[in-house]
Design an enzyme around this catalytic site. Sequence first.
Site, PDB file in Angstrom:
ATOM      1  N   ARG A 176       0.839  -1.198   0.000  1.00  0.00           N
ATOM      2  CA  ARG A 176       0.000   0.000   0.000  1.00  0.00           C
ATOM      3  C   ARG A 176       0.876   1.251   0.000  1.00  0.00           C
ATOM      4  O   ARG A 176       0.573   2.249  -0.656  1.00  0.00           O
ATOM      5  CB  ARG A 176      -0.920  -0.005   1.221  1.00  0.00           C
ATOM      6  CG  ARG A 176      -2.018  -1.052   1.206  1.00  0.00           C
ATOM      7  CD  ARG A 176      -3.269  -0.575   0.496  1.00  0.00           C
ATOM      8  NE  ARG A 176      -3.868   0.548   1.175  1.00  0.00           N
ATOM      9  CZ  ARG A 176      -4.626   0.474   2.276  1.00  0.00           C
ATOM     10  NH1 ARG A 176      -4.868  -0.698   2.842  1.00  0.00           N
ATOM     11  NH2 ARG A 176      -5.144   1.559   2.797  1.00  0.00           N
ATOM     12  N   CYS A 236      -1.577   6.171   8.605  1.00  0.00           N
ATOM     13  CA  CYS A 236      -1.938   4.860   8.044  1.00  0.00           C
ATOM     14  C   CYS A 236      -3.042   5.088   7.023  1.00  0.00           C
ATOM     15  O   CYS A 236      -3.059   6.104   6.331  1.00  0.00           O
ATOM     16  CB  CYS A 236      -2.355   3.893   9.149  1.00  0.00           C
ATOM     17  SG  CYS A 236      -3.806   4.424  10.105  1.00  0.00           S
TER      18      CYS A 236
END
Length: 283
Positions: A176, A236
Amino acid sequence: MDLLVSTEWLAEELGASDLRVVDATQFMPDDPRNALEEYEAGHIPGTVFMDLTNLIDSHNPVPNMLPPPEKFASRMQSLGLGDGSRIVLYDDSPIKSAARAWFMLTMFGAYDVAILDGGLAKWKAEGRPLAQGREMLRHRHFTVWKDDKAVRNKAEMIANMSSGAEEVVDARSSARFTGQERDPRPGVAPGHIPGSRNLPYSELFNADGTYKKGEDLKATFAAAGIDMEKPMVTTCGGGMTAAVVAFGARLLGKKDIALYDGSWAEWGTDPATRKATGAACVA
């Protein structure tokens, strides 16, 4: 209490008048598991359930943002969590959601908050007792308070790209972070905040689900190229696992830690923000 408590410690302390045990399990939206149903099916005796999915700012278009202080205090009072309580949090979630509850409680003024090392999985593996149903505690006053110094917004993160004053640590997976894997949410760009380091939150744990400690934990931060002498901001996908990395840094005694609450859910949807792909350069 220590920041991290063992199952042995908790078993001995259960029933203490000032102790409150909280199941803070939350799953990702695409996970079919239901945290409340699992809590009712089996939890550590005396535990109340903290519904993190509703402890948010429901008026903010960015998902999972911190709730207003009054809302948070009201929810804590209804759970029987209040001034003078020793609070032990646990979860049974792959995203280690107890850390998000720890971050919120400490930011909103709770002083004695710990996480159960190994969570419910370790408690069950040791054959310790479980209770069923839903537990209710008497309301307890929770003073409304918010300390914003531990939170960063988008404008501050943009400014930090120029100043480099704070080390930005991204808790998402490497796929990611690099942009190799796109965000599951529609309209979210791939990649990461330029200049940030990548430390996937899962790397902070041993195989049995307990936190790494001491030199092992230090080595994990060092391997990611993180300068522990600089103030740290964690990020995040949506402010959840960023709290895990923040908690890990706190275990090492670091106090100058903040969390970018909007995280990639905010940054990645804004066409005006700069985005980087590929691996971070590790010093």
